[in-house]
Design a protein around this motif. Structure first.
Motif, short mmCIF file in Angstrom:
data_model
loop_
_atom_site.label_atom_id
_atom_site.label_comp_id
_atom_site.label_asym_id
_atom_site.label_seq_id
_atom_site.Cartn_x
_atom_site.Cartn_y
_atom_site.Cartn_z
N ASN A 202 0.83 -1.21 0.00
CA ASN A 202 0.00 0.00 0.00
C ASN A 202 0.86 1.26 0.00
OD1 ASN A 202 -3.08 -0.60 0.32
ND2 ASN A 202 -2.04 -2.13 1.57
N TRP A 203 1.97 1.22 0.73
CA TRP A 203 2.88 2.36 0.75
C TRP A 203 3.42 2.63 -0.66
CZ3 TRP A 203 5.12 6.51 2.71
CH2 TRP A 203 6.39 6.88 2.26
N SER A 204 3.87 1.56 -1.34
CA SER A 204 4.43 1.73 -2.68
C SER A 204 3.39 2.26 -3.65
CB SER A 204 4.99 0.39 -3.17
OG SER A 204 5.99 -0.09 -2.30
N SER A 205 2.17 1.71 -3.58
CA SER A 205 1.10 2.18 -4.47
C SER A 205 0.78 3.65 -4.20
CB SER A 205 -0.16 1.32 -4.29
OG SER A 205 0.11 -0.03 -4.62
N ALA A 206 0.73 3.98 -2.91
CA ALA A 206 0.41 5.37 -2.55
C ALA A 206 1.48 6.32 -3.08
CB ALA A 206 0.29 5.50 -1.04
N MET A 207 2.75 5.94 -2.97
CA MET A 207 3.82 6.80 -3.44
C MET A 207 3.78 6.98 -4.94
SD MET A 207 5.43 8.10 -0.96
CE MET A 207 6.81 8.79 -1.86
N ILE A 208 3.41 5.94 -5.67
CA ILE A 208 3.29 6.06 -7.12
C ILE A 208 2.21 7.06 -7.49
CG2 ILE A 208 2.64 4.83 -9.23
CD1 ILE A 208 4.05 2.36 -8.07
N PHE A 209 1.07 6.98 -6.81
CA PHE A 209 -0.01 7.92 -7.10
C PHE A 209 0.34 9.34 -6.63
CE2 PHE A 209 -2.47 4.04 -7.66
CZ PHE A 209 -3.25 4.39 -8.76
N ILE A 210 1.10 9.44 -5.56
CA ILE A 210 1.58 10.76 -5.16
C ILE A 210 2.49 11.33 -6.24
CG2 ILE A 210 3.04 11.99 -3.50
CD1 ILE A 210 1.97 10.10 -1.34
N GLY A 211 3.33 10.46 -6.82
CA GLY A 211 4.18 10.90 -7.91
C GLY A 211 3.38 11.36 -9.11
N ILE A 212 2.27 10.63 -9.44
CA ILE A 212 1.42 11.03 -10.56
C ILE A 212 0.78 12.39 -10.26
CG2 ILE A 212 -0.71 10.47 -11.79
CD1 ILE A 212 0.06 7.50 -11.48
N GLY A 213 0.31 12.53 -9.00
CA GLY A 213 -0.28 13.82 -8.62
C GLY A 213 0.72 14.95 -8.73
N ALA A 214 1.96 14.68 -8.31
CA ALA A 214 3.01 15.71 -8.39
C ALA A 214 3.24 16.11 -9.85
CB ALA A 214 4.29 15.19 -7.76
N LEU A 215 3.21 15.13 -10.77
CA LEU A 215 3.40 15.45 -12.19
C LEU A 215 2.28 16.34 -12.70
CD1 LEU A 215 4.50 11.97 -13.59
CD2 LEU A 215 5.94 13.95 -13.15
N LEU A 216 1.05 16.01 -12.29
CA LEU A 216 -0.08 16.81 -12.76
C LEU A 216 0.02 18.27 -12.29
CD1 LEU A 216 -3.08 14.34 -12.26
CD2 LEU A 216 -2.24 15.26 -14.44
N ILE B 266 -0.31 7.77 -18.71
CA ILE B 266 -0.77 6.49 -19.28
C ILE B 266 0.34 5.44 -19.19
CG2 ILE B 266 -1.40 5.33 -21.43
CD1 ILE B 266 -2.99 7.83 -22.18
N VAL B 267 1.56 5.86 -19.52
CA VAL B 267 2.70 4.94 -19.45
C VAL B 267 2.91 4.48 -17.99
CG1 VAL B 267 5.18 4.67 -19.83
CG2 VAL B 267 3.79 5.91 -21.49
N ILE B 268 2.80 5.43 -17.07
CA ILE B 268 3.00 5.09 -15.65
C ILE B 268 1.95 4.08 -15.20
CG2 ILE B 268 2.95 5.99 -13.30
CD1 ILE B 268 4.14 8.57 -14.39
N PHE B 269 0.68 4.32 -15.60
CA PHE B 269 -0.38 3.38 -15.22
C PHE B 269 -0.10 1.99 -15.81
CE2 PHE B 269 -3.40 6.93 -14.13
CZ PHE B 269 -3.61 6.49 -12.83
N TYR B 270 0.42 1.96 -17.03
CA TYR B 270 0.76 0.68 -17.64
C TYR B 270 1.88 -0.01 -16.86
CZ TYR B 270 2.28 -2.74 -21.09
OH TYR B 270 2.61 -3.91 -21.73
N MET B 271 2.77 0.78 -16.29
CA MET B 271 3.93 0.26 -15.58
C MET B 271 3.56 -0.22 -14.17
SD MET B 271 7.56 2.22 -15.02
CE MET B 271 6.81 3.45 -13.99
N VAL B 272 2.42 0.24 -13.64
CA VAL B 272 2.05 -0.09 -12.26
C VAL B 272 1.94 -1.60 -12.05
CG1 VAL B 272 0.18 0.04 -10.57
CG2 VAL B 272 0.99 2.11 -11.69
#
Length: 550
Positions: A234-248, A267-273
């Motif tokens: 959950n920590w790793s998933s949360a950090m990935i989405f925080i990273g996506i939010g930071a990009l936005l 889109i690429v990041i979501f594919y990589m998840v």
């Protein structure tokens, strides 16, 4: 054991991993085409290239899965074969010391854990290739956005690995340690079912105290480990989405006025998840394999193949067996006291003799019998056959057949000199053992072994008889037999073997039959205190012998 198998199959593993990497690359190629054609007004020109990329991805992925299935099946088979070989190479004494629970859990837990890591390695290569290619693709799209996302990704993985997953590993190590004790309880629950049923207080105490306590420890260790695994994921998933939010939210600050590149990036990041999640979850498999490897290493098994003994063909016929200062000592007890010592033993046994080992309980007679057969490794002294010291246990074992108190009843008759016993001869002995209505012989295999305790023990006598060995050892065989079969054993069966030139060692308390033996060897406190030769007695020359001095 495991390293050897991996080394032997390293080219196959590397080839399957390379195929998996190609499959990952084909996935990225397909993703890049999708991104590129999504921005074109006329995407018809990319249909052919898209079809080739899709076909390549499907074909290569299918090929890697087929090769992986073959590799995993072969590897699992070899791992089990190596472990079984290692267990087979253990002496009876070593198996008793290790304990059956540890060996069973090694077969059912440790080998599958190591095997699981081996078979998923190519899959990890596939997902790692996808993640690496995605990161390269992201970097090519925008270095600034890539550095932001990479920072969050490394932070997520670092905390997940070192602060969370490593703690989970310690819990899994504890759980694996508890499994040995839990398996012992399961074995007791099954093997001791009759005793538990006949003592409700014992059953209640065992099931609700001993077994429940180990089960609760196993549950608590599992819950604790799973807590950390779930926290890590959950920590790793949360950090990935925080990273996506930071990009936005940081894209406009970094000069990314158009949202289209940012959306393609996301889109690429979501594919990589998906592949990234699989890699993060791999910590569980890796740690389980590490625990399994350590457990297998602790067993310290010799898995080198040994030549199978093929009977005693070509060996010099057995004439004498000599014990010269033979000694054995059990390991220290849990409370620190020295283990029980047997010996030094000095004894001469001639071909065709019936020798009784007698004495009170705990006097060492059964241990001496196991020493004579070579099942227990001597600590001192010598065993000599025909005047020459025994040096090859595998060969020496073939002189013996035995029915100890903890015997295992096999369903097949396997004479050591090859071939199958004559059906008529087997049927005749089955009839003498009063088992004709229960058991028959079919192609060298007994029709059943599901008999009463006494009947099974008589059947064990039959199986041993048709081994056609030179020396037979019977450990308290008649202790729980009816008078009829006790008489048969001492007055008929043993003398049948003697007439065939066999040597017989009988561990016994039945003093009514001591006069039938050629030699009566009395044990006390692990020592031979007297040897009475009944042949000499008949000549008026009884030869008692005082205990040897230490």
């Amino acid at each position: 054991m495991v390293i050897e198998i991996v080394s032997r199959n390293r080219l196959k593993i590397a080839f399957v991993s390379a195929i998996s990497a190609l499959a990952g690359a084909a996935n990225i190629w397909l993703l890049a085409l999708i991104n590129r054609n999504a921005q074109l007004q006329d995407a018809q020109r990319g249909v052919a290239e898209f079809a080739v990329a899709l076909g390549s991805m499907v074909l290569v992925s299918f090929l890697s899965q087929i090769l992986l299935s073959r590799l995993s099946a072969a590897t699992f088979y070899k791992l089990r074969e190596q472990l079984v070989s290692g267990i087979a190479n253990l002496s009876s004494q070593q198996i008793e010391a290790v304990g059956s629970a540890r060996l069973y859990t090694a077969l059912t837990k440790d080998i599958p854990a190591v095997h699981e890591l081996i078979i998923v390695l190519p899959n990890y290569v596939f997902n790692f290739t996808v993640v690496a290619a995605c990161l390269v693709y992201l970097c090519l799209m925008s270095v600034q956005l890539f550095l932001i996302f990479l920072g969050f990704l490394l932070l997520a993985l670092g905390v997940a690995k070192f602060a969370i997953a490593d703690r989970a590993e310690k819990r899994f190590q504890l759980r694996r340690k508890i499994e040995d004790d839990l398996f012992r309880c399961y074995s007791a629950l099954i093997d001791g079912n009759k005793e538990l049923k006949l003592n409700r207080a014992r059953e209640t105490g065992f099931v609700h105290s001993d077994l429940k306590a180990h089960a609760e420890k196993y549950r608590d260790a599992t819950l604790s480990a799973e807590f950390f695994w779930n926290m890590s994921n959950n920590w790793s998933s949360a950090m990935i989405f925080i990273g996506i939010g930071a990009l936005l939210f940081l894209a406009p600050v970094l000069g990314q006025g158009s949202r289209a590149p940012v959306l393609n990036y996301i889109i690429v990041i979501f594919y990589m998840v998906g592949p990234l999640t699989i890699l993060m979850n791999s910590f569980r498999t890796v740690y389980a394999a590490r625990v399994g490897l350590q457990k297998l290493k602790d067993l310290d098994l010799d898995t080198r193949p040994r030549p199978l003994a093929s009977g005693v063909d070509g060996a010099e016929p057995f004439a004498t067996l000599s014990l010269r200062g033979l000694a054995f000592e059990y390991g220290a007890t849990e409370d620190g006291r020295d283990g029980f010592r047997v010996g030094p033993l000095d004894l001469e046994i001639q071909r065709g003799e019936i020798v009784y080992f007698v004495g009170g309980n705990g006097s060492g007679k059964t241990t001496a019998a196991k020493l004579v057969t070579g099942l227990y490794e001597k600590r001192a002294g010598s065993l000599l056959v025909n005047g020459r010291e025994v040096v090859a246990d595998e060969r020496y074992f073939q002189n013996f057949s035995a029915v100890f108190q903890d015997y295992y009843l096999f369903e097949t008759l396997v004479p050591k000199l090859g071939g199958l016993p004559q059906t008529e001869e087997v049927d005749a002995l089955i009839a003498r053992l009063r088992l004709s209505e229960k058991v028959s012989l079919q192609d060298g295999r007994l029709s059943t072994t599901k008999l009463s305790y006494g009947q099974r023990k008589r059947l064990a006598l039959l199986v041993a008889y048709f081994d056609n060995s030179g020396i037979y050892v019977f450990d308290e065989w008649a202790a729980d037999q009816d008078p009829e079969f006790r008489e048969f054993f001492y007055k008929e069966f043993l003398f049948d073997l003697k007439r065939l030139g066999k040597t017989v060692i009988v561990v016994s308390h039945d003093d009514r039959y001591f006069h039938l033996a050629d030699k009566v060897v009395k044990f006390e406190s692990g020592r031979i205190v007297s040897v009475v030769d009944n042949h000499s007695r008949e000549l008026g020359q009884a030869q008692p012998r005082e205990a040897l001095r230490a």
